[in-house]
Design a protein around this motif. Sequence first.
Motif, mmCIF file in Angstrom:
data_model
loop_
_atom_site.group_PDB
_atom_site.id
_atom_site.type_symbol
_atom_site.label_atom_id
_atom_site.label_comp_id
_atom_site.label_asym_id
_atom_site.label_seq_id
_atom_site.Cartn_x
_atom_site.Cartn_y
_atom_site.Cartn_z
ATOM 1 N N THR A 36 0.820 -1.301 0.245
ATOM 2 C CA THR A 36 0.194 0.367 0.535
ATOM 3 C C THR A 36 0.502 1.188 -0.347
ATOM 4 O O THR A 36 0.390 2.322 -0.762
ATOM 5 N N THR A 37 1.888 0.936 1.178
ATOM 6 C CA THR A 37 2.578 2.744 0.679
ATOM 7 C C THR A 37 3.514 2.407 -0.634
ATOM 8 O O THR A 37 3.531 3.791 -0.696
ATOM 9 N N VAL A 38 3.933 0.932 -1.347
ATOM 10 C CA VAL A 38 4.997 1.822 -2.319
ATOM 11 C C VAL A 38 3.458 2.293 -3.765
ATOM 12 O O VAL A 38 3.664 3.316 -4.385
ATOM 13 N N SER A 39 2.536 1.744 -3.849
ATOM 14 C CA SER A 39 1.606 2.574 -4.282
ATOM 15 C C SER A 39 0.612 3.748 -4.207
ATOM 16 O O SER A 39 0.835 4.586 -5.462
ATOM 17 N N ASP A 40 0.992 3.990 -2.590
ATOM 18 C CA ASP A 40 1.177 5.764 -2.256
ATOM 19 C C ASP A 40 1.785 6.115 -3.217
ATOM 20 O O ASP A 40 1.211 7.606 -3.437
ATOM 21 N N TYR A 41 3.296 6.076 -3.173
ATOM 22 C CA TYR A 41 3.829 6.422 -3.205
ATOM 23 C C TYR A 41 4.055 6.999 -5.038
ATOM 24 O O TYR A 41 4.626 7.549 -5.494
ATOM 25 N N LEU A 42 3.720 5.752 -5.572
ATOM 26 C CA LEU A 42 4.049 5.677 -7.113
ATOM 27 C C LEU A 42 2.734 6.762 -7.456
ATOM 28 O O LEU A 42 2.661 7.711 -8.729
ATOM 29 N N ALA A 43 1.277 6.868 -6.703
ATOM 30 C CA ALA A 43 0.406 7.526 -7.314
ATOM 31 C C ALA A 43 1.070 9.327 -7.181
ATOM 32 O O ALA A 43 0.210 9.992 -7.806
ATOM 33 N N ARG A 44 1.437 9.558 -6.092
ATOM 34 C CA ARG A 44 2.208 10.729 -6.016
ATOM 35 C C ARG A 44 2.927 11.642 -6.697
ATOM 36 O O ARG A 44 2.483 12.536 -7.397
ATOM 37 N N ALA A 45 4.184 10.707 -7.070
ATOM 38 C CA ALA A 45 4.683 10.918 -8.106
ATOM 39 C C ALA A 45 4.100 11.212 -9.952
ATOM 40 O O ALA A 45 5.114 11.715 -10.054
ATOM 41 N N LYS A 46 3.119 10.086 -9.770
ATOM 42 C CA LYS A 46 2.784 10.569 -10.943
ATOM 43 C C LYS A 46 1.791 11.262 -11.065
ATOM 44 O O LYS A 46 1.669 12.230 -12.106
ATOM 45 N N LYS A 47 1.273 12.011 -10.224
ATOM 46 C CA LYS A 47 0.083 13.001 -10.089
ATOM 47 C C LYS A 47 0.837 14.331 -9.960
ATOM 48 O O LYS A 47 0.338 15.198 -10.629
ATOM 49 N N VAL A 48 2.603 14.218 -9.592
ATOM 50 C CA VAL A 48 2.934 15.586 -8.913
ATOM 51 C C VAL A 48 3.925 15.586 -10.629
ATOM 52 O O VAL A 48 5.219 16.506 -10.854
#
Length: 516
Positions: A36-48
């Motif tokens: 879940t932590t990995v998915s959260d950081y990848l989503a944040r990186a994609k968003k910015v």
Amino acid sequence: MPGKRLPMRKITEVLRLDAAGMSARQIATSIGVSKTTVSDYLARAKKVGISWPLEEGLDDEVIEARLFCAPVPPAVVNRPVPDWPRLHKELKSRRHVTLRLLWLEWREVHPDGWGYSQFCFRYKQWSNTQDVVMRLSYKPGERMFVDYAGDKANVSDPDTGEAREAEVFVAALGCSGMLFCEATWSQNLPSWLGSHEHAWESFGGVSELTVPDNLRAGVSRACYYDPEINPSYAELAQHYGTVVLPARAKHPRDKAMVEAGVQSVERWVLAPLRHRTFFSLADLNAAINERVAWLNTREFRGHQSSRHDLFVDLERPALRPLPATRYEFATWKKVTANIDYHIEYERRYYSVPYQLVRQRLDVRASAGVIEIFKGTRRVASHAHEYGSRLYVTDPEHMPASHRAHLEWTPTKLRQWARGSSGATGDFVEALLSSRPHPEHAYRACLGLMSLARRYGDDRLAAACARALLVGAISYTSVKSILAEGLDRLALPDATGVPAPSTHENLRGAGYFSEEA
């Protein structure tokens, strides 16, 4: 958002492994974090817009700032705010008015206003910020809360200067919070009931319910489910057309209104009077009335209304009218009818029907009347005796045999005795005269009648003559003479000296004369 922010070294490693084509699960296993932590950081990186390889000039601080930037607050929309005091007043003072009805009427005027759930939420928020007495927790005319203040007032003796403490009674109406306050010498039953009457008279009406604390004067037995109301208190409530509903033990919210009222009285009535000296209860109550009147007209914090305003607008029209007459104070007491068919109240004895001997009864005592009840049925009524009489007896309550005895009078007793014989008449006359009151000799005379029936008039006459001669004026003496048969013997000489006996060995008075 992850529960714990990873070091920048691991965050950049997540980006690198993702660019290498590894799955989120594989990346999580590799760097030792959750999927879940990995998915959260990848989503944040994609968003910015951050990807591997990193752009030149992106250091750790810039990457962290872009990944974890604060969210932009939504634009503030100026929504119309309802007139909460007016809506609250309508909600509590009008029957069948609900929050939903008030919301629908408000939305007709303000179509862009809050939805119903948000309207209710905002109303509750506003209500919780109000003074407890301004919350109008009860319908107009529904409840009056009563209690005694914890603080006491002092009254000084004008001669000695000695201070005496007075109790302070407080009553508060549930809707308006209108207050009544009165000082009394004690918390006893007459003071408790009298203060209730004064409160109702001050308000000009009676509430549907009266809510006391579990005070001993008002509640004989405190019980969570079925408290037992003092009989005099229940009688007062019945006379004024209200219902006593004691507050539950250990439930302070049941009497929050009077608790707030007591606190206001202690702060704004008793505390300002602490430096004044009063020489009578009337002077103290006059000062208390003045302060309470000011407190009732004082505006609530944040509102242009007072207890008195709410009382006039809402509460007074809803109160029940006062009865035509005031309650006549009476006390109740449980008693047992004694074997002489009398009950005891304040060291005096009042008769009841003799069939109720040894039964439990209830006595209701007012200033003028003593009433005795068996359950709900009144079985006897007497004038309240304050004089020297100890026994108050209704002849109708007596057995037939006792009533027959009661019919005898001194005249009738004398007539019977003279008709029996002259000696019996003289004895009865002496018997009646020997007692402080003729009534005290009635029973003895009735005993003589019984002896006449048993032994006959002649023997009774002889026994009475012998008793008169020796001065034994009592029924027991006559009875003893008859039982021993002494009435059959000749009476001794009237002088009390027996006649001289004749015998050859007796010399007599003449012998000594001759010697001389």
